[in-house]
Design a protein around this motif. Structure first.
Motif, short mmCIF file in Angstrom:
data_model
loop_
_atom_site.label_atom_id
_atom_site.label_comp_id
_atom_site.label_asym_id
_atom_site.label_seq_id
_atom_site.Cartn_x
_atom_site.Cartn_y
_atom_site.Cartn_z
N ASP A 31 1.03 -1.67 0.21
CA ASP A 31 0.13 -0.02 -0.14
C ASP A 31 1.00 0.80 0.10
N ALA A 32 1.69 1.22 0.66
CA ALA A 32 2.99 2.09 0.52
C ALA A 32 4.65 1.81 0.89
N VAL A 33 4.90 3.15 0.73
CA VAL A 33 6.60 2.24 0.55
C VAL A 33 7.18 3.61 1.67
N ALA A 34 8.14 3.49 3.03
CA ALA A 34 8.58 4.28 3.48
C ALA A 34 10.43 3.84 3.08
N VAL A 35 11.35 5.24 2.66
CA VAL A 35 13.00 5.15 3.14
C VAL A 35 13.38 6.25 3.69
N SER A 36 13.89 5.30 4.59
CA SER A 36 15.05 6.62 5.86
C SER A 36 15.99 6.12 4.40
N CYS A 37 16.80 8.04 4.72
CA CYS A 37 17.89 8.11 3.85
C CYS A 37 19.11 9.11 4.90
N SER A 38 19.71 8.10 5.62
CA SER A 38 20.68 9.25 6.85
C SER A 38 21.81 9.89 6.47
N VAL A 39 22.56 9.40 4.94
CA VAL A 39 23.56 10.10 4.43
C VAL A 39 23.05 10.83 2.95
N LEU A 40 23.71 12.46 2.86
CA LEU A 40 23.51 12.54 1.63
C LEU A 40 23.91 11.45 0.74
N GLY A 41 24.62 11.21 0.39
CA GLY A 41 25.14 9.84 -0.67
C GLY A 41 24.61 8.78 -1.23
N ALA A 42 23.03 8.97 -0.04
CA ALA A 42 22.45 7.61 -0.33
C ALA A 42 21.01 8.56 -1.15
N LEU A 43 21.48 9.88 -1.28
CA LEU A 43 20.18 10.56 -1.82
C LEU A 43 19.72 9.63 -3.26
N PRO A 44 20.47 9.95 -4.29
CA PRO A 44 19.82 10.04 -5.53
C PRO A 44 19.62 8.09 -5.95
N THR A 45 20.18 7.21 -4.33
CA THR A 45 19.44 5.83 -4.74
C THR A 45 18.11 5.94 -4.14
N THR A 46 18.02 7.04 -2.70
CA THR A 46 16.64 7.49 -2.80
C THR A 46 16.00 7.79 -3.80
N ARG A 47 16.06 8.38 -4.91
CA ARG A 47 16.05 9.00 -5.53
C ARG A 47 15.21 7.41 -6.67
N ARG A 48 15.95 6.96 -6.66
CA ARG A 48 15.80 5.17 -7.17
C ARG A 48 14.07 4.73 -6.95
N PHE A 49 14.55 4.83 -5.57
CA PHE A 49 13.16 4.21 -5.28
C PHE A 49 11.82 4.58 -5.20
N ILE A 50 12.31 5.69 -4.89
CA ILE A 50 10.56 6.48 -4.77
C ILE A 50 10.01 6.87 -6.91
N GLU A 51 11.31 6.33 -7.79
CA GLU A 51 11.03 6.45 -8.75
C GLU A 51 9.75 4.82 -8.88
N ALA A 52 10.73 4.05 -8.85
CA ALA A 52 10.44 2.65 -9.21
C ALA A 52 9.17 2.88 -8.23
N SER A 53 8.50 3.39 -7.15
CA SER A 53 7.26 3.18 -6.19
C SER A 53 6.12 4.07 -6.96
N THR A 54 6.76 4.82 -7.33
CA THR A 54 5.27 6.05 -7.78
C THR A 54 5.68 5.85 -8.59
N SER A 55 6.38 5.40 -10.01
CA SER A 55 5.65 4.68 -10.94
C SER A 55 4.83 3.06 -11.35
N ALA A 56 5.05 2.55 -10.02
CA ALA A 56 4.28 1.53 -9.93
C ALA A 56 2.75 1.63 -9.14
#
Length: 216
Positions: A31-56
């Motif tokens: 029903d939903a996805v929750a992503v926690s990102c602690s360091v700035l270097g992981a924001l690009p991967t978090t963006r990919r998670f958001i893209e994968a989630s919202t595109s579905a």
């Protein structure tokens, strides 16, 4: 916190790749996805998670220290909601839409330059560190291994989110670290010069460093 509020949760762990993440979405139909990102270097991967989630069509709630103290970065990356802490995540999850649209694409120039920085990260770290250390004191050399990657990640995060505070906040953090070691602010300025020289082929990044990277 989400489980205590009645959600059936499936933790995927910190080493989840975007490809594996996409497969989980297809297999589990959450029903939903929750992503926690602690360091700035992981924001690009978090963006990919958001893209994968919202595109579905699945809403995405994000949080963690890398997003800062407001929802600016979360919105820029296309997240459905931002939560500064676990309690807020529960509230956010309770008010999510059932279905969402895919995250808006980021600017092509930004995506291209950020991807180039990501690919070239190790070489840039080495080049910046070498140039900085040449003029640095032993106290600076002691923090360079951790500080330089963080500074470059801050630039990358600013590109991706449009939030230049990542750069100024990184400079302020480094200044505080060096001040505690008895190093004056010239060391931060010298790092800024080294970064601009190394990033010469990345004009958006150079402008971010020139405008926002300064000791304070």
């Amino acid at each position: 916190a989400l489980r205590a509020d009645g959600w059936q949760t499936t933790p995927l762990g910190p080493a989840t790749s975007p490809l594996r993440f996409s497969q989980y979405i297809q297999d589990l139909g959450p029903d939903a996805v929750a992503v926690s990102c602690s360091v700035l270097g992981a924001l690009p991967t978090t963006r990919r998670f958001i893209e994968a989630s919202t595109s579905a069509g699945v809403p995405a709630v994000v949080g963690g220290a890398a997003f800062g103290d407001d929802d600016v970065r979360a919105k820029a990356l296309g997240a459905t909601a931002w939560a500064p802490d676990a309690r807020s995540a529960v509230y956010a999850a309770a008010s999510l839409p059932v279905v969402v649209s895919a995250a808006e694409p980021l600017s092509a120039n930004v995506v291209q330059e950020q991807a180039a920085l990501e690919i070239d990260h190790l070489r840039l770290v080495d080049q910046v560190a070498r140039q900085w250390i040449i003029v640095a004191s032993p106290e600076v050399r002691a923090v360079a291994r951790d500080a330089v990657p963080h500074m470059l990640h801050a630039v990358s995060a600013a590109l991706l989110t449009g939030d230049a505070r990542t750069v100024s906040e990184a400079a302020t953090w480094l200044n505080a670290v060096l001040a505690n070691r008895g190093v004056d602010t010239n060391a931060v300025e010298e790092l800024g010069h080294a970064m601009k020289a190394a990033l010469i082929d990345h004009p958006l990044s150079v402008e971010l460093v020139r405008t926002h990277f300064a000791a304070s």
